[in-house]
Design an enzyme around this catalytic site. Structure first.
Site, PDB file in Angstrom:
ATOM      1  N   ARG A 284       0.819  -1.222   0.000  1.00 59.42           N
ATOM      2  CA  ARG A 284       0.000   0.000   0.000  1.00 59.42           C
ATOM      3  C   ARG A 284       0.848   1.265   0.000  1.00 59.42           C
ATOM      4  O   ARG A 284       0.447   2.277  -0.577  1.00 59.42           O
ATOM      5  CB  ARG A 284      -0.948   0.000   1.195  1.00 59.42           C
ATOM      6  CG  ARG A 284      -2.064  -0.989   1.000  1.00 59.42           C
ATOM      7  CD  ARG A 284      -2.984  -1.000   2.178  1.00 59.42           C
ATOM      8  NE  ARG A 284      -4.148  -1.809   1.899  1.00 59.42           N
ATOM      9  CZ  ARG A 284      -4.927  -2.337   2.822  1.00 59.42           C
ATOM     10  NH1 ARG A 284      -4.665  -2.127   4.104  1.00 59.42           N
ATOM     11  NH2 ARG A 284      -5.974  -3.045   2.487  1.00 59.42           N
TER      12      ARG A 284
ATOM     13  N   LYS B 119     -20.736 -17.090   0.527  1.00 56.72           N
ATOM     14  CA  LYS B 119     -22.160 -16.895   0.808  1.00 56.72           C
ATOM     15  C   LYS B 119     -22.899 -16.033  -0.206  1.00 56.72           C
ATOM     16  O   LYS B 119     -22.412 -14.974  -0.597  1.00 56.72           O
ATOM     17  CB  LYS B 119     -22.311 -16.237   2.180  1.00 56.72           C
ATOM     18  CG  LYS B 119     -21.940 -17.150   3.304  1.00 56.72           C
ATOM     19  CD  LYS B 119     -22.241 -16.481   4.615  1.00 56.72           C
ATOM     20  CE  LYS B 119     -22.008 -17.439   5.760  1.00 56.72           C
ATOM     21  NZ  LYS B 119     -21.870 -16.701   7.022  1.00 56.72           N
TER      22      LYS B 119
ATOM     23  N   GLY C 276     -10.606  -8.745  -1.958  1.00 59.77           N
ATOM     24  CA  GLY C 276      -9.967  -9.673  -1.015  1.00 59.77           C
ATOM     25  C   GLY C 276      -9.407 -10.958  -1.586  1.00 59.77           C
ATOM     26  O   GLY C 276      -8.281 -10.986  -2.099  1.00 59.77           O
TER      27      GLY C 276
ATOM     28  N   GLY D 288     -13.413  -3.593  -0.027  1.00 56.57           N
ATOM     29  CA  GLY D 288     -14.785  -3.121   0.216  1.00 56.57           C
ATOM     30  C   GLY D 288     -15.205  -2.039  -0.760  1.00 56.57           C
ATOM     31  O   GLY D 288     -16.352  -2.018  -1.230  1.00 56.57           O
TER      32      GLY D 288
HETATM   33  P1  AMP Z   1     -15.838 -14.437   0.355  1.00 56.72           P
HETATM   34  O1  AMP Z   1     -15.129 -13.867   1.541  1.00 56.72           O
HETATM   35  O2  AMP Z   1     -17.337 -14.457   0.460  1.00 56.72           O
HETATM   36  O3  AMP Z   1     -15.328 -13.911  -0.954  1.00 56.72           O
HETATM   37  O4  AMP Z   1     -15.494 -15.970   0.367  1.00 56.72           O
HETATM   38  C1  AMP Z   1     -14.194 -16.449   0.249  1.00 56.72           C
HETATM   39  C2  AMP Z   1     -14.132 -17.713   1.031  1.00 56.72           C
HETATM   40  O5  AMP Z   1     -15.051 -18.643   0.481  1.00 56.72           O
HETATM   41  C3  AMP Z   1     -12.786 -18.363   0.991  1.00 56.72           C
HETATM   42  O6  AMP Z   1     -12.242 -18.310   2.285  1.00 56.72           O
HETATM   43  C4  AMP Z   1     -13.095 -19.792   0.588  1.00 56.72           C
HETATM   44  O7  AMP Z   1     -12.424 -20.740   1.373  1.00 56.72           O
HETATM   45  C5  AMP Z   1     -14.591 -19.914   0.817  1.00 56.72           C
HETATM   46  N1  AMP Z   1     -15.182 -20.941  -0.027  1.00 56.72           N
HETATM   47  C6  AMP Z   1     -15.139 -21.034  -1.365  1.00 56.72           C
HETATM   48  N2  AMP Z   1     -15.722 -22.171  -1.777  1.00 56.72           N
HETATM   49  C7  AMP Z   1     -16.145 -22.808  -0.684  1.00 56.72           C
HETATM   50  C8  AMP Z   1     -16.818 -24.046  -0.469  1.00 56.72           C
HETATM   51  N3  AMP Z   1     -17.154 -24.842  -1.490  1.00 56.72           N
HETATM   52  N4  AMP Z   1     -17.098 -24.420   0.791  1.00 56.72           N
HETATM   53  C9  AMP Z   1     -16.738 -23.614   1.818  1.00 56.72           C
HETATM   54  N5  AMP Z   1     -16.113 -22.422   1.686  1.00 56.72           N
HETATM   55  C10 AMP Z   1     -15.817 -22.028   0.442  1.00 56.72           C
END
Ligand code: AMP
Length: 418
Positions: A34, A220, A376, A399
């Site tokens: 950064r 999610k 991220g 973000g």
């Molecule tokens: P996000 O922070 O919502 O972008 O999610 C990223 C996270 O999603 C990472 O830490 C991944 O390990 C998790 N992730 C991706 N695919 C899966 C899965 N099939 N089951 C559980 N976690 C997952």
């Protein structure tokens, strides 16, 4: 005004940067990306005969905290900038004002962590846990009131304002947005980093070459829903992957074993599929998965159809059939946005899908597509696989980038354009 047009000779610039770098327990910087990212802007001003008053936050202090003092990074900033940077122990003190006033062309002053003051964020601090709504409202009003003096004082140090902190562009804080009101259009501008980010976001939101494909991964649906909805009216192809896959699969009546799933979002998943259809968007979901018998890198694994996952097993990445299908779509695209991995890429045995998506993006980019990777984990992914140099742009603002692709107006950008 743009940074290339402005004549900095003899002028003092207040430059808001994002020096929110990770430090170890001995206050050594563990990743200075950064700081390096802001150097072109700072050097441009100094080389142009101007001086800089550098403002930043570090961490989330609730008041003056040694742990979050910017004095820990002063030496490294001086070294990288090639200038002996001065320091003001308190960004509101007489000392700060005097040091700023005495700056000569080519000199730099770093202000102490702006978030040592509640006025930077404009949020009241020290409220009792049982504070009533009235008390909260009074405290909020008070800090908003004193925020005006805080902002005005920061602005008084300089002749012009440069915002180079894309990472905080989605916050309407004193130094990221409000301060811009004290400068006219000819005396406020983006720094180079911010300019690049704004241009990259514009290319995927407004200046779209088609086909446009977005790959949304991550865990999610609930955290990505606003982005997915906004993208549905922009993209030609939407690949929804990662943990979100299984909420969709279950909603369609598939068997997902122990895979991650948001039971309360099944209806929403079906609705999104319907909306995609109505809008003529090709919604692409995985058809096979790499499944594991526990959430671990050492689990037993095999491939199976995404809707036939046995009990006791969970999908932790996409399978080869899905990799091929995703790559096909990606390689035929002219604009690509990637946010979020296809699987649990933190485990070596479940990185294959994310790597193959990254490689397909690199190939499409070679063939002339514009590709933006951000938010991220996908940045961690392209870095981990050594693919960062093969994509058009890797965003630094987690973000802020996500809010921009949700379609929100970022206060830090709006303030400069106002
Ligand atoms: P996000 O922070 O919502 O972008 O999610 C990223 C996270 O999603 C990472 O830490 C991944 O390990 C998790 N992730 C991706 N695919 C899966 C899965 N099939 N089951 C559980 N976690 C997952």
């Amino acid at each position: 005004m743009t940074i290339d047009q402005f004549n900095f000779a003899g002028k003092k610039a207040f430059v808001r940067v994002d020096f929110n770098v990770p430090l170890d327990e001995n206050f050594n910087i563990t990743d200075d990306t950064r700081i390096r990212a802001a150097l072109p802007t700072l050097k441009k001003i100094l080389n142009g005969g101007g001086s800089v008053i550098i403002g930043s936050h570090l961490g989330r202090p609730k008041g003056v905290t040694n742990k979050y003092s910017l004095k820990h990074i002063l030496g490294h900033v001086s070294e990288l900038l090639g200038v002996d940077v001065q320091f003001a122990n308190d960004c509101m003190s007489e000392e700060a004002a005097m040091k700023a006033a005495a700056l000569q062309p080519g000199e730099a002053l770093l202000l102490e962590n702006l978030r040592f003051y509640a006025e930077e964020e404009g949020k009241p601090r020290g409220l009792a846990d049982d504070a009533t709504d009235d008390e909260k409202a009074v405290a909020k009003k008070a800090v908003k009131e004193s925020q005006k003096d805080f902002t005005k004082k920061l602005a008084s140090y300089a002749d012009c304002y440069v915002n180079d902190a894309f990472g905080t562009a989605h916050r309407a804080h004193a130094s990221t947005a409000l301060i811009a009101a004290y400068f006219d259009k000819d005396h406020k501008m983006f720094g180079y980093l911010m300019e690049k980010e704004v241009k990259a976001v514009d290319k995927v939101m407004n200046d779209i070459q088609r086909p446009f494909t977005a790959i949304m991964g991550g865990s999610k649906v609930s955290s990505k829903i606003e982005i997915i909805e906004n993208l549905l009216s922009k993209v030609d192809n939407l690949i929804v992957t990662g943990g979100m896959t299984y909420t969709f699969t279950k909603a369609m009546g598939g068997k997902i074993g122990n895979s991650i799933c948001e039971e309360d979002k099944l209806e929403l998943a079906l609705e999104l599929m319907k909306k995609a259809k109505e809008k003529g968007v090709n919604l692409v979901l995985a058809t096979d998965a790499k499944i594991a018998d526990s959430f671990s890198n050492d689990a037993n694994t095999r491939f199976c159809k995404v809707n036939e996952i046995p009990d006791g097993w969970e999908g932790l990445d996409i399978g080869p059939e899905s990799e091929k299908a995703f790559a096909e779509v990606i390689k035929n695209s002219k604009t690509i946005l990637w946010n979020g991995p296809t699987g649990v890429f933190e485990f070596e045995n479940f990185t294959h899908g994310s790597r193959s998506v990254g490689e397909a993006i690199v190939e499409a980019t070679k063939n002339g597509a514009f590709s933006l990777v951000g938010g991220g984990d996908s940045v961690a992914c392209v870095n981990k696989f050594g693919l960062a140099s093969g994509v058009s742009y890797v965003s630094t603002g987690g973000g802020a980038l996500l809010e921009a692709i949700e379609g929100k107006v970022l206060p830090g950008i709006a303030a400069i354009n106002a």
